[in-house]
Design an enzyme around this catalytic site. Structure first.
Site, mmCIF file in Angstrom:
data_model
loop_
_atom_site.group_PDB
_atom_site.id
_atom_site.type_symbol
_atom_site.label_atom_id
_atom_site.label_comp_id
_atom_site.label_asym_id
_atom_site.label_seq_id
_atom_site.Cartn_x
_atom_site.Cartn_y
_atom_site.Cartn_z
ATOM 1 C CE LYS A 68 -46.421 -25.591 -39.577
ATOM 2 N NZ LYS A 68 -47.080 -25.111 -40.734
ATOM 3 C CD1 TRP B 250 -52.841 -28.687 -42.467
ATOM 4 C CD2 TRP B 250 -51.842 -30.674 -42.304
ATOM 5 N NE1 TRP B 250 -51.724 -28.659 -43.274
ATOM 6 C CE2 TRP B 250 -51.099 -29.855 -43.185
ATOM 7 C CE3 TRP B 250 -51.389 -31.979 -42.051
ATOM 8 C CZ2 TRP B 250 -49.933 -30.307 -43.814
ATOM 9 C CZ3 TRP B 250 -50.236 -32.418 -42.666
ATOM 10 C CH2 TRP B 250 -49.516 -31.591 -43.539
ATOM 11 C CG ASP C 139 -49.883 -33.888 -36.618
ATOM 12 O OD1 ASP C 139 -48.739 -33.439 -36.401
ATOM 13 O OD2 ASP C 139 -50.507 -33.674 -37.676
HETATM 14 C C1 PLP Z 1 -51.429 -30.362 -37.793
HETATM 15 C C2 PLP Z 1 -50.291 -30.408 -38.735
HETATM 16 N N1 PLP Z 1 -49.615 -31.538 -38.891
HETATM 17 C C3 PLP Z 1 -48.578 -31.639 -39.710
HETATM 18 C C4 PLP Z 1 -48.158 -30.565 -40.458
HETATM 19 C C5 PLP Z 1 -46.998 -30.801 -41.351
HETATM 20 O O1 PLP Z 1 -46.072 -29.840 -41.498
HETATM 21 P P1 PLP Z 1 -44.600 -30.201 -41.949
HETATM 22 O O2 PLP Z 1 -44.685 -31.295 -42.935
HETATM 23 O O3 PLP Z 1 -44.044 -28.950 -42.497
HETATM 24 O O4 PLP Z 1 -43.906 -30.612 -40.716
HETATM 25 C C6 PLP Z 1 -48.843 -29.351 -40.356
HETATM 26 C C7 PLP Z 1 -48.476 -28.193 -41.168
HETATM 27 O O5 PLP Z 1 -49.137 -27.227 -41.318
HETATM 28 C C8 PLP Z 1 -49.920 -29.269 -39.462
HETATM 29 O O6 PLP Z 1 -50.597 -28.137 -39.273
#
Ligand code: PLP
Length: 426
Positions: free
Chosen positions: A275, A158, A239
């Site tokens: 999500k 990411w 993660d």
């Molecule tokens: C692999 C991964 N980690 C972390 C995040 C962080 O998202 P958020 O800060 O909205 O929880 C994302 C968002 O796209 C992601 O794809």
């Protein structure tokens, strides 16, 4: 000194202008040397898209779920939870530094499993985090403060992982993950690289629905990874941003983390509720660690608080209350599981449609990977030039690495997207 600077700032003179850069700064705007920063490669797409007035334009960039009509979606169980919360007339006091303890407890049960042994032994302790991003950043700071110099992330990963850890003061190193030629997991490369990591290194693992490739290790491969990571005495850092959203089953999507915990790893995990619960803007997540003992895990938790307090003091309340209202109510939990699965199923259906539309359009490429990948994204394999052509000629916006957010694909736009992909990849 401060006073002097502010006084001279208030009295700029012509003489100052020709002197040192500091004086030049004082005579002009304090912001004069600030350059326009580049657009964020993912979020910045929205701005470009909003300026495009082509009627059939499509955005499949940012990973946010859209309903069958391409509109943002709020889960009905979330609406229901909010109603319940309204009736309770809750106060709006500060949260503690570690956030809402009830939310953290329920979130950890959701992630590690309600029967998790170390959870029952209080060897897992965590804090509420500003969603996944905030948890990753706090973990980065914690690691740096406690002597880590680097972290390993998959290649690719990411896009935000890299600046998050660089800004935490860590050197970001990559391990092989994806075989772009065959649109598949490069498991041998991954294993080889992990075996070469120095003992004690932190290795970031996507718990499920790897972003951007949508390609995860199988359970057998996770087992092999677990054994190697243990032998090498590495620190696994999961993660977990898509639990429930990937397969439609929250238990299946947490299998990698739970396997590592059962194998006796002492690890860290960041959870995002953006999500799966659709709480993007509420910034709901956790950061937790599995320790050798309750006392050890609590010491780490106390260190997390020392990172958080000067960073943002404490997290917001509303989203955490929504999640804990849902997860503490069996009926709402059941509703959530069904609604989360509906989102996963819609995405799955769109994968099939995108692939079949490409095939029907006459594309001779092999698009099988689109239906083999899971989670929010299709890692199409389009080159940067093809992506730009698709953007400029066909008004279809995906990220430069060819990542298509399947959540933005609907039965109304899938044919148009397939035609655009076919046109640039003939
Ligand atoms: C692999 C991964 N980690 C972390 C995040 C962080 O998202 P958020 O800060 O909205 O929880 C994302 C968002 O796209 C992601 O794809």
């Amino acid at each position: 000194m401060l006073k002097q600077i502010s006084q001279s700032f208030l009295r700029p003179t012509a003489r100052c202008v020709s002197a040192s850069s500091r004086v030049r700064f004082m005579s002009a705007s304090p912001w004069a040397d600030y350059e326009m920063a580049p657009f964020d490669p993912i979020i910045g797409l929205n701005e470009e898209y909003s300026k495009d007035d082509f009627p059939q334009k499509v955005i499949v960039g940012v990973g946010a779920y859209r309903d069958g009509n391409g509109k943002p979606y709020v889960l009905p169980c979330v609406r229901e939870a909010e109603k319940k919360m309204m009736e309770q007339n809750l106060d709006m006091e500060y949260s503690g530094i570690a956030g809402d303890a009830k939310f953290v407890e329920l979130a950890l049960k959701f992630g590690y499993g309600k029967d998790s042994k170390p959870l029952g032994e209080n060897r897992i302790q965590g804090v509420q985090a500003l969603s996944g991003t905030g948890g990753l950043r706090v973990m980065g700071e914690l690691l740096r403060k406690h002597g880590h110099t680097h972290i390993y992330v998959p290649n690719p990963t990411w896009g935000n992982h890299i600046p998050i850890f660089v800004n935490s003061g860590l050197e970001v190193r990559k391990y092989r993950y994806y075989d772009a030629k065959n649109s598949d997991l490069d498991f041998d490369g991954m294993i080889t690289d992990i075996k070469e990591m120095p003992t004690g290194s932190t290795v970031l693992l996507h718990a499920c629905a790897h972003n951007p490739t949508g390609m995860d290790p199988t359970l057998e491969q996770w087992k092999e990874l677990s054994d190697i990571i243990k032998t090498k005495k590495l620190l696994p850092f999961f993660d977990c941003a898509y639990q429930g959203f990937a397969s439609g089953d929250a238990n299946i999507d947490a299998a990698s983390v739970r396997m590592f915990v059962e194998d006796g790893h002492l690890l860290a995990m960041v959870q995002s509720f953006s999500k799966n619960f659709g709480l993007y803007g509420h910034r709901v997540g956790t950061l937790s660690v599995v320790g050798e003992s309750e006392a050890e895990a609590k010491r780490v938790q106390s260190q997390l608080k020392t990172v958080i307090r000067p960073m943002y003091s404490n997290p917001p309340r509303h989203g955490a209350r929504i999640v804990s209202t849902i997860l503490s109510d069996p009926k709402l939990t059941q509703d959530f599981l069904i609604q989360c699965k509906e989102m996963a199923d819609r995405i799955h259906t769109m994968r099939g449609l995108l692939r079949s539309n490409l095939e029907q359009a006459g594309s001779t490429h092999n698009w099988e990977h689109i239906t083999r990948q899971i989670g929010m994204f299709a890692y199409s394999g389009l080159s940067k030039d093809q992506v730009l052509e698709m953007r400029h000629k066909h008004h279809v916006y995906c990220t430069a690495d060819g990542r298509i957010s399947m959540a933005g694909v609907t039965s109304g736009n899938v044919d148009y997207i397939a035609q655009a992909i076919h046109a640039v990849s003939k």
